[in-house]
Write a protein that holds these residues in place. Structure first.
Motif, PDB file in Angstrom:
ATOM      1  N   GLY B  72      53.401   3.980  14.939  1.00 11.72           N
ATOM      2  CA  GLY B  72      52.741   3.137  15.936  1.00 11.72           C
ATOM      3  C   GLY B  72      53.691   2.112  16.522  1.00 11.72           C
ATOM      4  O   GLY B  72      53.711   1.887  17.730  1.00 11.72           O
ATOM      5  N   THR B  73      54.505   1.497  15.657  1.00  8.84           N
ATOM      6  CA  THR B  73      55.474   0.514  16.150  1.00  8.84           C
ATOM      7  C   THR B  73      56.508   1.175  17.059  1.00  8.84           C
ATOM      8  O   THR B  73      56.830   0.649  18.137  1.00  8.84           O
ATOM      9  N   MET B  74      57.029   2.329  16.623  1.00  7.79           N
ATOM     10  CA  MET B  74      57.996   3.050  17.462  1.00  7.79           C
ATOM     11  C   MET B  74      57.414   3.299  18.847  1.00  7.79           C
ATOM     12  O   MET B  74      58.043   3.032  19.878  1.00  7.79           O
ATOM     13  N   ALA B  75      56.164   3.790  18.883  1.00  3.61           N
ATOM     14  CA  ALA B  75      55.537   4.109  20.169  1.00  3.61           C
ATOM     15  C   ALA B  75      55.314   2.847  20.994  1.00  3.61           C
ATOM     16  O   ALA B  75      55.577   2.833  22.195  1.00  3.61           O
ATOM     17  N   ALA B  76      54.840   1.764  20.328  1.00  2.62           N
ATOM     18  CA  ALA B  76      54.563   0.537  21.077  1.00  2.62           C
ATOM     19  C   ALA B  76      55.842   0.004  21.721  1.00  2.62           C
ATOM     20  O   ALA B  76      55.827  -0.452  22.867  1.00  2.62           O
ATOM     21  N   ILE B  77      56.958   0.069  20.987  1.00  8.48           N
ATOM     22  CA  ILE B  77      58.229  -0.415  21.539  1.00  8.48           C
ATOM     23  C   ILE B  77      58.669   0.457  22.707  1.00  8.48           C
ATOM     24  O   ILE B  77      59.043  -0.035  23.770  1.00  8.48           O
ATOM     25  N   ALA B  78      58.578   1.770  22.510  1.00 12.86           N
ATOM     26  CA  ALA B  78      59.033   2.681  23.561  1.00 12.86           C
ATOM     27  C   ALA B  78      58.143   2.598  24.795  1.00 12.86           C
ATOM     28  O   ALA B  78      58.607   2.823  25.909  1.00 12.86           O
ATOM     29  N   LEU B  79      56.871   2.267  24.595  1.00  8.03           N
ATOM     30  CA  LEU B  79      55.941   2.237  25.737  1.00  8.03           C
ATOM     31  C   LEU B  79      56.190   1.048  26.660  1.00  8.03           C
ATOM     32  O   LEU B  79      55.698   1.026  27.785  1.00  8.03           O
ATOM     33  N   GLN B  80      56.962   0.061  26.178  1.00 10.90           N
ATOM     34  CA  GLN B  80      57.266  -1.102  27.022  1.00 10.90           C
ATOM     35  C   GLN B  80      57.936  -0.635  28.304  1.00 10.90           C
ATOM     36  O   GLN B  80      58.968   0.040  28.260  1.00 10.90           O
ATOM     37  N   GLY B  81      57.365  -1.001  29.410  1.00  6.96           N
ATOM     38  CA  GLY B  81      57.992  -0.683  30.680  1.00  6.96           C
ATOM     39  C   GLY B  81      57.832   0.762  31.116  1.00  6.96           C
ATOM     40  O   GLY B  81      58.306   1.152  32.171  1.00  6.96           O
ATOM     41  N   VAL B  82      57.160   1.597  30.280  1.00  7.86           N
ATOM     42  CA  VAL B  82      56.926   2.980  30.694  1.00  7.86           C
ATOM     43  C   VAL B  82      55.733   3.010  31.636  1.00  7.86           C
ATOM     44  O   VAL B  82      54.706   2.398  31.371  1.00  7.86           O
ATOM     45  N   LYS B  83      55.899   3.695  32.769  1.00  6.67           N
ATOM     46  CA  LYS B  83      54.775   3.820  33.704  1.00  6.67           C
ATOM     47  C   LYS B  83      54.588   5.292  34.057  1.00  6.67           C
ATOM     48  O   LYS B  83      55.278   6.138  33.515  1.00  6.67           O
ATOM     49  N   GLY B  84      53.626   5.551  34.911  1.00  6.83           N
ATOM     50  CA  GLY B  84      53.420   6.919  35.364  1.00  6.83           C
ATOM     51  C   GLY B  84      52.545   7.719  34.413  1.00  6.83           C
ATOM     52  O   GLY B  84      51.799   7.154  33.621  1.00  6.83           O
ATOM     53  N   TRP B  85      52.685   9.055  34.479  1.00  7.60           N
ATOM     54  CA  TRP B  85      51.747   9.936  33.751  1.00  7.60           C
ATOM     55  C   TRP B  85      51.825   9.744  32.251  1.00  7.60           C
ATOM     56  O   TRP B  85      50.829   9.828  31.542  1.00  7.60           O
ATOM     57  N   LEU B  86      53.029   9.435  31.754  1.00  2.06           N
ATOM     58  CA  LEU B  86      53.207   9.300  30.307  1.00  2.06           C
ATOM     59  C   LEU B  86      52.388   8.112  29.797  1.00  2.06           C
ATOM     60  O   LEU B  86      51.694   8.204  28.780  1.00  2.06           O
ATOM     61  N   THR B 152      44.515   5.114  12.877  1.00  2.00           N
ATOM     62  CA  THR B 152      45.102   3.805  12.597  1.00  2.00           C
ATOM     63  C   THR B 152      46.376   3.580  13.419  1.00  2.00           C
ATOM     64  O   THR B 152      46.703   2.448  13.759  1.00  2.00           O
ATOM     65  N   MET B 153      47.079   4.683  13.748  1.00  2.00           N
ATOM     66  CA  MET B 153      48.268   4.564  14.589  1.00  2.00           C
ATOM     67  C   MET B 153      47.877   3.983  15.954  1.00  2.00           C
ATOM     68  O   MET B 153      48.584   3.128  16.505  1.00  2.00           O
ATOM     69  N   ALA B 154      46.738   4.437  16.474  1.00  2.00           N
ATOM     70  CA  ALA B 154      46.253   3.891  17.745  1.00  2.00           C
ATOM     71  C   ALA B 154      46.013   2.382  17.610  1.00  2.00           C
ATOM     72  O   ALA B 154      46.382   1.607  18.503  1.00  2.00           O
ATOM     73  N   LEU B 155      45.442   1.967  16.469  1.00  2.00           N
ATOM     74  CA  LEU B 155      45.223   0.532  16.230  1.00  2.00           C
ATOM     75  C   LEU B 155      46.546  -0.221  16.195  1.00  2.00           C
ATOM     76  O   LEU B 155      46.684  -1.287  16.797  1.00  2.00           O
ATOM     77  N   VAL B 156      47.530   0.344  15.462  1.00  2.00           N
ATOM     78  CA  VAL B 156      48.832  -0.329  15.336  1.00  2.00           C
ATOM     79  C   VAL B 156      49.486  -0.463  16.708  1.00  2.00           C
ATOM     80  O   VAL B 156      50.042  -1.515  17.040  1.00  2.00           O
ATOM     81  N   ILE B 157      49.409   0.591  17.524  1.00  2.00           N
ATOM     82  CA  ILE B 157      50.014   0.522  18.859  1.00  2.00           C
ATOM     83  C   ILE B 157      49.405  -0.655  19.631  1.00  2.00           C
ATOM     84  O   ILE B 157      50.125  -1.445  20.246  1.00  2.00           O
ATOM     85  N   ILE B 158      48.082  -0.801  19.561  1.00  2.00           N
ATOM     86  CA  ILE B 158      47.418  -1.891  20.289  1.00  2.00           C
ATOM     87  C   ILE B 158      47.875  -3.259  19.763  1.00  2.00           C
ATOM     88  O   ILE B 158      48.237  -4.146  20.540  1.00  2.00           O
ATOM     89  N   ILE B 159      47.902  -3.403  18.430  1.00  2.00           N
ATOM     90  CA  ILE B 159      48.271  -4.696  17.842  1.00  2.00           C
ATOM     91  C   ILE B 159      49.720  -5.061  18.182  1.00  2.00           C
ATOM     92  O   ILE B 159      50.017  -6.169  18.633  1.00  2.00           O
ATOM     93  N   VAL B 160      50.641  -4.112  17.963  1.00  2.00           N
ATOM     94  CA  VAL B 160      52.063  -4.406  18.186  1.00  2.00           C
ATOM     95  C   VAL B 160      52.332  -4.627  19.670  1.00  2.00           C
ATOM     96  O   VAL B 160      53.130  -5.485  20.053  1.00  2.00           O
ATOM     97  N   ARG B 161      51.640  -3.850  20.516  1.00  2.00           N
ATOM     98  CA  ARG B 161      51.854  -4.006  21.949  1.00  2.00           C
ATOM     99  C   ARG B 161      51.435  -5.398  22.408  1.00  2.00           C
ATOM    100  O   ARG B 161      52.105  -6.028  23.222  1.00  2.00           O
ATOM    101  N   ALA B 162      50.309  -5.880  21.855  1.00  2.00           N
ATOM    102  CA  ALA B 162      49.846  -7.225  22.218  1.00  2.00           C
ATOM    103  C   ALA B 162      50.901  -8.259  21.835  1.00  2.00           C
ATOM    104  O   ALA B 162      51.196  -9.188  22.578  1.00  2.00           O
TER     105      ALA B 162
END
Lengths: 283, 273
Positions: B72-86, B152-162
């Motif tokens: 979840g943390t890996m995804a949240a970090i990588a999702l920073q600044g990602v736009k578009g279909w992904l 729970t990974m979905a939860l972690v992504i939300i928490i870390v992204r915030a």
């Protein structure tokens, strides 16, 4: 490694996980809902709407869910609102955080055990025995819709209190003073200032509780005793007892669709309420 | 107003209190308190079924929490600044994971995995050399962990992204300007700042997995987790032993929650300074 490559590498595990464990299973349910039941249970590929045509056979489960979920949501709202109001407006800041935590704590402990506690209270030797001792006889509480309703309110109250508290807490307290200074009675201030401004919190709380209630299984299973059952209980029955995957998938798809439709109608209704409020404030 | 608040708190805590009180009941009967005793705790802790279920639950919760917080943390970090279909795809899947009732996720996972295993097992058998025992894929601990990790990974992504969005991006840019490698920036700037969120995500994932009944009920196969054990015992009636187990479980989740709260708060005050 390029920036793109690094991002892809970081995203891949989570992405694949979500695709395999979420998107694929939901797709399977969708496909299976058009199939047929195998002779020994399970699923036989087909394309038929027969399962959907059979939905009325489970009408009671849908009816119970569609009555008790909104009812439970409203009951939770009615009980939660004054408490949220007390915590946000009336309570001294010294106590606020601790009292708020006390509301949230039960929500994060096992709902299974908390519902089980009500078997104790509502069961024959609990409240009914107490009522009998003061002369009220023959009260049956456990395995009734009322028991399920109590369990629901008990289980989801914290989830309702929290968003309402947040919206009331953000509210500018000077507005309340201004309203009072302009000669409003406390009730009028509440009705015309406080209540409209807490609509977003009410909306969030109701939606959270309603969504969870639509898929509820445990509370009716524990406190309804097979007499009061939700769609969730019908699903468990269809998949684990009668092993009718195709029909079960159709019921599951219907549940999700009903849920999405209700929630989107509800959101539209709420945003219209919000829109009206905007118009007033512009004047 | 205050009286009303007290009543609601009583409503919230009396049932929990009753469970805890009766777990110390010396008598067998659920309705009468016969004096203080810790015998049911002893009985519960010496019951091999309970201990097996507890072990299964702890193991599943621990692996789930490790996987969910890492991925979840890996995804949240990588999702920073990602736009578009992904971005749309990820946001949609996270939203669906949170929105769809647990029971639907449970049955969907069950029938999907049973079907996939039904195809894979003969394939594996045909690929395996003669005489050797080919592996049999079936529902059990791995599928339980996989399903819990998804949610729970979905939860972690939300928490870390915030947490990441509340962070000053200038810090990372400064680090890059000072010639830190991306890994160096991550290790020395980003990670310390988001560590509280990751830990909170870990604890929430652990609590969720440990407490979850409905998803486990479908995907755990022949494994019995503690909630599954409690559920089947409740169906056989109320016993003081279940009260003792329930009290211990609630106590343990409470401790974890307090820890998660403290971590989140410490993180928030640190970043404000």
């Amino acid at each position: 490694m390029t920036e793109r490559g690094r991002k892809a590498l970081l995203l891949a595990p989570a992405g694949i996980w979500l695709l395999v464990m979420l998107a694929l299973p939901l797709l399977v349910v969708f496909v299976f809902s058009f199939g047929e039941r195998g002779a020994a249970g399970g699923y036989v590929p087909a394309f038929t709407l027969e399962q959907y045509a059979n939905l009325p056979a489970r009408w009671t489960a849908f009816k119970n869910t569609l009555i008790l979920a909104p009812l439970g949501t409203i009951a939770a709202l009615v009980i939660a609102y004054p408490l949220a109001y007390f915590l946000a407006v009336r309570c001294s800041p010294k106590w606020r955080t601790s009292l708020l935590i006390l509301v949230i704590v039960p929500f994060w402990t096992s709902i299974l055990i908390r519902s089980y506690a009500w078997i104790f209270i509502l069961g024959g030797r609990g409240l009914p025995a107490l009522l009998e001792s003061i002369g009220i006889d023959d009260i049956r509480l456990i395995n009734t819709p009322l028991a399920v309703l109590v369990g629901i309110v008990y289980g989801y109250l914290p989830l309702m209190v929290f968003p309402i508290f947040v919206s009331l807490d953000k509210l500018d307290k000077r507005l309340l003073e201004a309203s009072a200074d302009l000669g409003s009675t406390p009730w009028r201030t509440f009705r015309q200032v406080t209540l409209p401004l807490s609509v977003p919190g009410i909306a969030t709380g109701c939606m959270l509780v309603f969504i969870l209630l639509m898929g509820e299984f445990l509370i009716p299973a524990i406190l309804g005793g097979g007499k009061v059952f939700f769609v969730g209980n019908a699903l468990v029955d269809l998949f684990l007892q009668s092993r009718n995957w195709a029909y079960g998938s159709a019921v599951a798809m219907t549940l999700v669709v009903v849920m999405l439709v209700t929630v989107s109608i509800y959101m539209k209704f709420i945003s219209r309420l919000g829109g009206q409020r905007e118009d007033v404030s512009l004047m | 107003m205050r009286l009303y608040a007290i009543c609601v708190y009583l409503f919230l805590y009396i049932p929990i209190g009753i469970i805890a009180l009766f777990s110390f009941n010396a008598g067998r009967h659920a309705s009468q308190f016969m004096g203080f005793s810790t015998q049911w705790y002893g009985k519960a802790l010496n019951n091999p079924f309970v201990m097996d279920a507890l072990e299964t639950s702890l193991l599943a919760a621990f692996i789930t929490a490790c996987l969910a917080s890492t991925l979840g943390t890996m995804a949240a970090i990588a999702l920073q600044g990602v736009k578009g279909w992904l971005r749309t795809l990820f946001d949609a899947m996270i939203y669906i994971a949170i929105m769809i009732p647990g029971i639907v996720i449970g049955i969907a996972t069950l029938i999907a995995l049973v079907t996939v295993f039904g195809w894979l097992n003969p394939l594996l058998a045909s690929l395996w050399p003669d005489g050797a025992n080919p592996p049999q894929l079936s529902m059990g601990m791995p599928t339980l962990v996989a399903a819990h990790t998804m949610f729970t990974m979905a939860l972690v992504i939300i928490i870390v992204r915030a947490r990441l969005s509340g962070m000053d991006r200038a810090l990372m840019e400064a680090s890059a300007d000072l010639f830190a490698t991306p890994w160096g920036t991550f290790r020395q700037v980003t990670l310390p700042l988001i560590a509280p969120a990751i830990l909170a995500g870990f604890l929430l994932s652990f609590t969720f997995s440990f407490d979850d009944f409905i998803i486990a009920f479908f995907v755990a196969g022949s494994e019995t987790t503690l909630p599954i054990y409690i559920f089947s015992s409740i169906r056989r009636g109320v016993t003081p032993e279940i009260n003792a187990i329930g009290t211990m479980v609630m106590g343990a989740s409470l401790l974890l929650l307090v820890a998660a709260q403290l971590l989140l708060r410490r993180g928030a005050s640190k970043s404000n300074n």
